[in-house]
Motif scaffolding. Structure first.
Motif, PDB file in Angstrom:
ATOM      1  N   ALA A  68     -42.090  38.337  18.983  1.00 43.99           N
ATOM      2  CA  ALA A  68     -40.949  37.652  19.594  1.00 43.99           C
ATOM      3  C   ALA A  68     -39.642  38.340  19.219  1.00 43.99           C
ATOM      4  O   ALA A  68     -38.773  38.572  20.071  1.00 43.99           O
ATOM      5  N   CYS A 123     -37.574  36.117  27.825  1.00 47.67           N
ATOM      6  CA  CYS A 123     -37.146  36.128  26.425  1.00 47.67           C
ATOM      7  C   CYS A 123     -36.707  34.732  25.984  1.00 47.67           C
ATOM      8  O   CYS A 123     -37.070  34.274  24.886  1.00 47.67           O
ATOM      9  N   TYR A 126     -39.779  32.553  25.691  1.00 48.10           N
ATOM     10  CA  TYR A 126     -40.596  33.015  24.570  1.00 48.10           C
ATOM     11  C   TYR A 126     -40.011  32.568  23.233  1.00 48.10           C
ATOM     12  O   TYR A 126     -40.694  31.981  22.378  1.00 48.10           O
ATOM     13  N   GLN A 130     -41.520  29.716  20.630  1.00 45.87           N
ATOM     14  CA  GLN A 130     -41.888  30.060  19.264  1.00 45.87           C
ATOM     15  C   GLN A 130     -41.044  29.300  18.244  1.00 45.87           C
ATOM     16  O   GLN A 130     -41.552  28.930  17.170  1.00 45.87           O
TER      17      GLN A 130
END
Length: 224
Positions: A68, A123, A126, A130
């Motif tokens: 990430a 992005c 993601y 996370q």
């Protein structure tokens, strides 16, 4: 060339720096540049938390998923460099007199901005996913993580606006080219074909006599 093509006037004028900075596209591109710096600089500086005594135990603050952090840094660095390149091209754009070169630049801007809008959205999703799964927060700076997620979203919006501006410039260029294009076959029309005899023409004096002789229709044998 037209008076304007792909959103810029004819080449040859003096560069207006203040006018260039006031353009909406320039403002949004500078914001995209700043957002990219914030994302990758934040992760590089504060994105890795040390879970043990050794420095090799530093893990990404987003659920200890190094992928990430690496993805966000890569996208941010490339976006940063691309903004610099396109800012230079935008400043030099009015000095380009070739419409094809302008079209290539606008097309490249459109394609790249569209791709990076999608990549920034990935992005954002993601990092947000996370961060929501992150349970170990020892040594993690929460504000840095939230800031990276937020500015990833802002980058998605700013690059989407760049796509909008690029589409407008591309359509304007195509429209103006179509309206001003003239078929070369109609630029120099040929005069109409003259079917009659030209003025001042006089019939040959031998024509009438020859026609009369041919019209007699009698054969005179030679005399011996």
């Amino acid at each position: 060339m037209d008076s304007s093509a792909y959103g810029a006037s004819l080449a040859g004028g003096a560069f207006d720096f203040l006018g260039f900075l006031k353009q909406p596209q320039t403002i949004v591109r500078i914001l995209s540049w700043v957002f990219a710096i914030i994302v990758f600089a934040t992760i590089v500086a504060e994105g890795y938390a040390t879970t043990g005594s050794a420095t090799t135990d530093a893990k990404c603050m987003f659920n200890q998923n190094d992928g990430a952090c690496s993805y966000a840094v890569t996208i941010g660095v490339i976006a940063f460099l691309a903004c610099v390149i396109f800012l230079v091209l935008d400043a030099y754009f009015p000095q380009i007199s070739n419409a094809k070169e302008r079209k290539y630049i606008v097309s490249a801007d459109l394609i790249f901005s569209g791709a990076w809008t999608f990549l920034w959205f990935v992005c954002f999703c993601y990092l947000a996913n996370q961060w929501a799964k992150t349970n170990v927060t020892n040594g993690v700076i929460a504000d840095a993580a939230r800031g990276a997620v937020a500015f990833s979203f802002f980058s998605t919006v700013s690059w989407g606006l760049l796509v909008f501006f690029a589409v407008g410039r591309y359509r304007q260029g195509v429209t103006e080219f179509g309206q001003t294009y003239a078929d070369p076959a109609h630029d120099t029309p040929y005069p109409p074909y003259a079917t009659g005899a030209p003025q001042g023409y006089q019939q040959s004096p031998f024509t009438s006599g020859t026609q009369q002789q041919q019209g007699e229709g009698s054969y005179l044998p030679p005399s011996y």
